[in-house]
Design a protein around this motif. Structure first.
Motif, PDB file in Angstrom:
ATOM      1  N   TYR A 177       0.893  -1.215   0.123  1.00 28.87           N
ATOM      2  CA  TYR A 177       0.111   0.012   0.005  1.00 28.87           C
ATOM      3  C   TYR A 177       0.871   1.216   0.022  1.00 28.87           C
ATOM      4  O   TYR A 177       1.980   1.126   0.353  1.00 28.87           O
ATOM      5  N   LEU A 178       0.156   2.270  -0.348  1.00 29.80           N
ATOM      6  CA  LEU A 178       0.695   3.833  -0.362  1.00 29.80           C
ATOM      7  C   LEU A 178       1.502   3.787   0.849  1.00 29.80           C
ATOM      8  O   LEU A 178       1.069   3.843   2.014  1.00 29.80           O
ATOM      9  N   ASN A 183       5.173   3.177 -11.410  1.00 27.00           N
ATOM     10  CA  ASN A 183       4.228   3.760 -11.490  1.00 27.00           C
ATOM     11  C   ASN A 183       4.439   5.430 -11.895  1.00 27.00           C
ATOM     12  O   ASN A 183       3.767   5.776 -13.019  1.00 27.00           O
ATOM     13  N   ASP A 184       4.960   5.982 -11.056  1.00 25.58           N
ATOM     14  CA  ASP A 184       5.346   7.391 -11.534  1.00 25.58           C
ATOM     15  C   ASP A 184       6.963   7.496 -10.770  1.00 25.58           C
ATOM     16  O   ASP A 184       7.459   6.836 -10.191  1.00 25.58           O
ATOM     17  N   GLY A 211       8.035  10.001  -9.113  1.00 24.61           N
ATOM     18  CA  GLY A 211       7.468  10.699  -7.848  1.00 24.61           C
ATOM     19  C   GLY A 211       8.763  10.906  -6.725  1.00 24.61           C
ATOM     20  O   GLY A 211       9.614  11.804  -6.780  1.00 24.61           O
ATOM     21  N   GLU A 212       8.968   9.904  -6.083  1.00 31.04           N
ATOM     22  CA  GLU A 212       9.695   9.602  -4.826  1.00 31.04           C
ATOM     23  C   GLU A 212      11.187   8.944  -5.279  1.00 31.04           C
ATOM     24  O   GLU A 212      11.880   8.882  -4.255  1.00 31.04           O
ATOM     25  N   GLY A 258       2.577   4.774 -15.833  1.00 31.08           N
ATOM     26  CA  GLY A 258       1.310   5.334 -15.618  1.00 31.08           C
ATOM     27  C   GLY A 258       0.320   4.297 -15.423  1.00 31.08           C
ATOM     28  O   GLY A 258       0.506   3.226 -14.668  1.00 31.08           O
ATOM     29  N   VAL A 269      -2.353   0.931  -4.825  1.00 30.97           N
ATOM     30  CA  VAL A 269      -3.794   0.145  -5.046  1.00 30.97           C
ATOM     31  C   VAL A 269      -3.749  -0.940  -5.851  1.00 30.97           C
ATOM     32  O   VAL A 269      -4.902  -1.915  -5.899  1.00 30.97           O
ATOM     33  N   LEU A 280      -3.135  -4.652  -7.317  1.00 30.54           N
ATOM     34  CA  LEU A 280      -2.794  -5.977  -6.733  1.00 30.54           C
ATOM     35  C   LEU A 280      -1.671  -6.734  -7.374  1.00 30.54           C
ATOM     36  O   LEU A 280      -1.982  -7.181  -8.627  1.00 30.54           O
ATOM     37  N   ALA A 317      -2.810  -9.832  -9.512  1.00 32.70           N
ATOM     38  CA  ALA A 317      -3.349  -9.465 -10.789  1.00 32.70           C
ATOM     39  C   ALA A 317      -2.175  -9.288 -11.736  1.00 32.70           C
ATOM     40  O   ALA A 317      -2.443  -9.356 -12.971  1.00 32.70           O
ATOM     41  N   ARG A 377     -12.291   0.885   6.169  1.00 38.17           N
ATOM     42  CA  ARG A 377     -13.461   0.931   5.448  1.00 38.17           C
ATOM     43  C   ARG A 377     -13.289   0.887   3.994  1.00 38.17           C
ATOM     44  O   ARG A 377     -14.030   0.008   3.332  1.00 38.17           O
ATOM     45  N   TYR A 378     -12.237   1.407   3.522  1.00 39.44           N
ATOM     46  CA  TYR A 378     -12.160   1.486   2.190  1.00 39.44           C
ATOM     47  C   TYR A 378     -11.143   0.479   1.579  1.00 39.44           C
ATOM     48  O   TYR A 378     -11.278   0.040   0.524  1.00 39.44           O
ATOM     49  N   ILE A 379      -9.840   0.481   2.433  1.00 43.46           N
ATOM     50  CA  ILE A 379      -8.861  -0.228   1.865  1.00 43.46           C
ATOM     51  C   ILE A 379      -8.546  -1.765   2.255  1.00 43.46           C
ATOM     52  O   ILE A 379      -7.582  -2.326   1.960  1.00 43.46           O
ATOM     53  N   ASP A 421      -9.916  -4.753   1.997  1.00 41.10           N
ATOM     54  CA  ASP A 421      -9.598  -5.743   1.109  1.00 41.10           C
ATOM     55  C   ASP A 421      -8.623  -5.641   0.200  1.00 41.10           C
ATOM     56  O   ASP A 421      -8.104  -6.598  -0.250  1.00 41.10           O
ATOM     57  N   ARG A 460      -5.879  -8.319  -0.322  1.00 38.34           N
ATOM     58  CA  ARG A 460      -5.582  -9.188  -1.540  1.00 38.34           C
ATOM     59  C   ARG A 460      -4.166  -8.697  -2.281  1.00 38.34           C
ATOM     60  O   ARG A 460      -3.593  -9.510  -2.881  1.00 38.34           O
TER      61      ARG A 460
END
Lengths: 330, 553
Positions: free
Chosen positions: A40-41, A66-67, A69-70, A98, A123, A125, A128, A160-162, A164, A168
């Motif tokens: 995760y982030l 992905n980027d 950035g860091e 991207g 975010v 998987l 996948a 609540r949001y992350i 699952d 995964r």
């Protein structure tokens, strides 16, 4: 079977059949190994990627992020930057993909690369991604490494949001690195570790700080002879404080190599990394690679000599005898 | 004419009727235009007071409306028309040709055969688009179907949803997948153990689709494609459109600036930079740089976030009770912390953000994050907009109203996939309240409605028809309660959409001081039978005072 145990200093490279062979100009494998780095982030993926880029040890890695950035690539290493691609001296290349990882992979010049490392987005998987990779014949999944922020992962696992997404990600890991353990006391580290080991038994789980995990322990072709030096802030004086235990086993007997690899990958207390050669029942030399709990066996290049480098955590009180016993059982 | 700038003379257009969308004088007979600006709308005698004018009665038998505003489209539709159209429904191409809908797999094969016959090289690939096998009794297309077109050339057809592709054996072979032993959910196998040629999801579409002639970059417009997109806009009365998910790298911006600056380019295009591939910090930096390049006809400097996937692809994030068929919850395409960081940074810098959400869990996330961001960076009139928001419920609208969220619903979706949602994805109750335009308006949420072209055709009158009638492809009214009136739908495709693009002070109504942007219609949509709204003929457009006659394209 004989085994040599060494917890205080790493064997000289010349004694390592495995590294000797790996350092030779191996026949190019038909498909490139790909290591997927997920988590995760904020879990430390980019820090781990930075270690790879700044410690390539002469290997030619394609690192897909992905980027940008860091990313903290040593400025002296950067030869050129054009749009989504950074070329590094020594032959490594870094691309930002991207939302289109598959296109980026298909555009890689695989003839100039030894290994691919993919940094998944926070975010995404990794399982996948591994599934998609199975369709690209030029690549094969070497390992799935998932980082977890030790100070937040339990809380994230009920978010609540992350929740699952976290689950995964972890469930697809061969190797889980609990990162940021410097923010925890030792009891908390043990609690997170045992929770992760119980919840995700198909992965090895190791505690780290600043994602300091030797590159050779998760990239297949990376040399194993200075694992304590090749993280960013690792220093060469770790002979007396090594957190890793290394054995070299001389695997002299023909055996069912697949069974051997599977048993080594599953052994408890666990090995983090195995690399080396053994002969199968037909007497053919095979290359065994284990990262975390993922093992692969493939025909060895010519000139390879029997022998397996086995690396585990010193704190797991690994003994060469228990590992040798596995060798004897197949 | 004295000294200084050369100004055009005032032109006063007479019309059968001018629907102004200005509630203070909703109907006018004349509109006066000068230098691309509306000087006034009213009667001829009222407008004569502005001075010397030329009376132009070319629209005397036409109905003028404000130029339509498409608040969620992708300009790449122009490029996709270079592929072979294989859709189930009739669709007009940029040249005005109506491609008949294909009602069977045989018809799809026949159309591809026509293309096959026109190609001399037997290896040239054929790419088709917009096929939708759910409408066929077989429900699936196989590689054997497409092998009837050709076994030598690779052939691929993309589904209307954009999430699935079918290919023939040759395309599979070139990609290395015409073999047994493949284990991947994205490649279903036939009885022979070999992939059927159906490719589910972009990760499997890409490696094969390239062999069938698809551009690896499915979202970026190109020069001829942008020109063709403009033609589609003229034919459908659109004078302002969006390119709602663009990478906007330097090359693409150059093309956009050049093409939109041409004197015959007929629309204002607002391009939103999507969040992929950049950190929040980099994203904010990039759009700030882009804003400096913005022109009247190529608007830059806004952000598009994609929060989740699609409902029919089962990748949307939905709240319990989840998918009707029991499919697991979908995927996040951004982490909550990143969304929050973008929202906060954007609010601080007065950058507008549109956020794609399909599932209601994704909408909850956007609402929660904007709530947090606004507590930290109180902002008035930010006009952050939920795009699609297909499963928004009343409780969410109540929160959105307090936060100032706008919504742009995917009204066309209801017609194309409403039956599918009813039977398979979310079930009857939620399918009936998808894209709930009525509830949005009842909660005072600024509303636009859209096509998501090229997923469905760009045609705002058709979109308005969808929102007014809520018919599905099979002809059922689905969700009667969520229907809106013709007046409300016409507002949504003009001022409503302009508001969500922060352009309502420039466009969206016909009144003094605004851009001279008109949709020129053959009939009056207010007097027409609501069921015939989509059938009203469109003569063309006027954009910034420039006249575009669709018949002359």
């Amino acid at each position: 079977m004989q085994a040599s145990s060494d917890t205080s200093s790493l064997p000289e490279p010349s004694t390592h059949a495995a590294d000797q062979a790996a350092d030779q100009d191996l026949a190019k494998p038909s498909s490139l190994p790909v290591t997927i780095v997920g988590g995760y982030l904020g879990s430390g993926k980019t820090t781990l990627i930075n270690h790879v880029l700044n410690n390539s040890s002469g290997r030619k890695y394609a690192v897909l992020v992905n980027d940008f950035g860091e990313l903290a690539i040593d400025a002296q290493l950067i030869e050129s930057k054009e749009g989504d691609v950074i070329n590094l001296s020594g032959g490594c290349v870094c691309c930002s993909y991207g939302n289109d990882l598959i296109s980026a992979l298909m555009q890689l010049d695989t003839s100039t690369i030894d290994q691919v490392v993919i940094e998944a987005s926070g975010v995404a998987l990794p399982g996948a991604i591994a599934g998609s990779l199975s369709l690209l014949s030029e690549f094969k999944v070497a390992s799935v490494v998932v980082l977890a922020d030790g100070s937040t992962v339990k809380q994230q696992s009920t978010d609540r949001y992350i929740a699952d997404t976290i689950d995964r990600q972890l469930v697809s890991a061969d190797l889980v690195l609990i990162n940021k353990t410097d923010l925890l006391d030792s009891l908390q580290v043990e609690q997170v570790k045992s929770w992760l080991r119980n919840s995700y038994p198909s992965a090895r789980t190791v505690a780290t700080r600043h994602a300091e995990y030797p590159v050779g322990l998760f990239l297949l072709d990376h040399p194993l002879n200075h694992i304590d030096r090749d993280t960013a802030s690792g220093n060469g004086n770790s002979h007396t404080t090594s957190i890793y235990t290394t054995f070299t086993l001389e695997a002299n007997n023909n055996c069912d190599v697949n069974e051997l690899a599977a048993k080594l990958a599953d052994a408890e207390p666990g090995l983090l990394r195995v690399k080396g050669f053994a002969r199968n029942l037909k007497g053919q030399m095979q290359l065994i690679q284990i990262v975390g709990k993922r093992w692969t066996v493939q025909p060895a290049p010519s000139g390879a000599k029997e022998g397996l480098v086995c690396i585990g955590l010193s704190s797991d009180k690994l003994s060469s005898e228990s590992v040798s016993a596995i060798l004897g059982s197949v | 004419m004295l000294f200084g700038t050369v100004h055009q003379m005032i032109t006063i257009y007479s019309a059968k009727k001018i629907i102004t969308m200005n509630p203070a004088r909703p109907i006018a007979s004349h509109v006066a235009v000068k230098d691309g600006m509306i000087v006034g709308a009213g009667s001829l005698s009222e407008l004569e007071g502005f001075g010397e004018f030329r009376l132009d009665d070319r629209f005397a038998c036409k109905v003028l409306m404000p130029g339509f505003v498409e608040g969620h489209s992708h300009a790449v539709e122009g490029k996709w028309w270079r592929y072979v159209y294989c859709g189930f429904f009739d669709r007009m191409d940029p040249h005005g040709k109506i491609w008949s809908g294909l009602q069977s797999i045989d018809a799809v094969v026949a159309r591809l055969k026509e293309q096959d016959a026109s190609l001399s090289d037997p290896d040239t690939p054929i790419a088709g688009w917009s096929v939708d096998p759910i409408y066929y009794p077989e429900k699936r297309i196989t590689r054997e179907d497409l092998d009837r077109v050709s076994k030598t050339r690779p052939i691929g057809i993309m589904h209307a949803s954009g999430h699935i592709m079918n290919v023939n054996s040759r395309a599979l072979e070139l990609a290395g997948f015409l073999r047994a032993g493949i284990e991947n959910g994205g490649l279903p196998l036939g009885d022979d153990g070999i992939p059927t040629g159906e490719l589910r999801g972009p990760d499997v579409m890409m490696p094969v689709g390239q062999h069938a002639g698809f551009d690896s970059n499915m979202l970026d417009f190109d020069e001829p494609g942008l020109v063709d997109f403009g033609k589609l806009c003229i034919r459908t009365g659109v004078t302002t459109a969006t390119d709602l998910a663009a990478k906007l790298d330097d090359d693409l911006v150059e093309i956009g600036l050049e093409v939109t600056s041409r004197s015959d380019f007929p629309i204002r295009l607002s391009a939103y930079r999507f969040h992929h591939g950049l950190t929040p910090k980099e994203l904010l930096q990039h759009v700030t740089q882009l804003a400096e390049k913005s022109t009247d006809r190529f608007r830059l400097g806004r952000i598009k976030i994609v929060a989740d996937g699609s409902i029919q692809g089962f990748t949307a994030r939905i709240n319990p009770p989840g998918y009707y068929n029991g499919a697991p919850n979908g995927l996040w395409y951004i982490a909550p912390e990143q969304m929050l960081e973008i929202y906060e940074g954007a609010l601080k810098n007065s950058i507008q953000v549109h956020t794609h959400t399909n599932g209601d869990e994704a909408t909850d996330l956007a609402i929660d994050m904007l709530d947090k961001a606004l507590q930290k960076v109180p902002s008035k009139d930010h006009r952050f907009t939920i795009q699609h928001g297909q499963l928004i419920n009343a409780a969410q609208f109540r929160r959105m109203a307090t936060l100032g969220f706008c919504v742009n619903h995917f009204a066309n979706h209801h017609f194309y996939w409403g039956d599918e949602h009813y039977q398979l994805t979310v079930g009857p109750e939620r399918a009936e309240r998808m894209n709930p335009c009525r509830t949005a308006l009842d909660h005072n949420i600024p509303l636009a409605i859209h096509s998501d072209a090229p997923i469905t055709p760009i045609d705002p009158l058709f979109t308005a028809w969808c929102a007014v009638n809520r018919l599905t492809g099979s002809g059922r009214v689905q969700g009667e309660y969520e229907r809106i009136t013709v007046d409300e739908a016409l507002y949504a495709i003009t001022l409503g959409a302009a508001y969500t693009l922060q352009l309502d002070h420039e466009i969206g109504s016909i009144e003094a001081g605004k851009c001279a942007d008109f949709a020129v219609l053959d009939d009056d949509p207010i007097e027409a039978d609501p069921a015939a709204l989509k059938d009203i003929g469109i003569w063309g457009t006027v954009q910034d005072g420039r006249i575009f006659d669709a018949s002359q394209l």
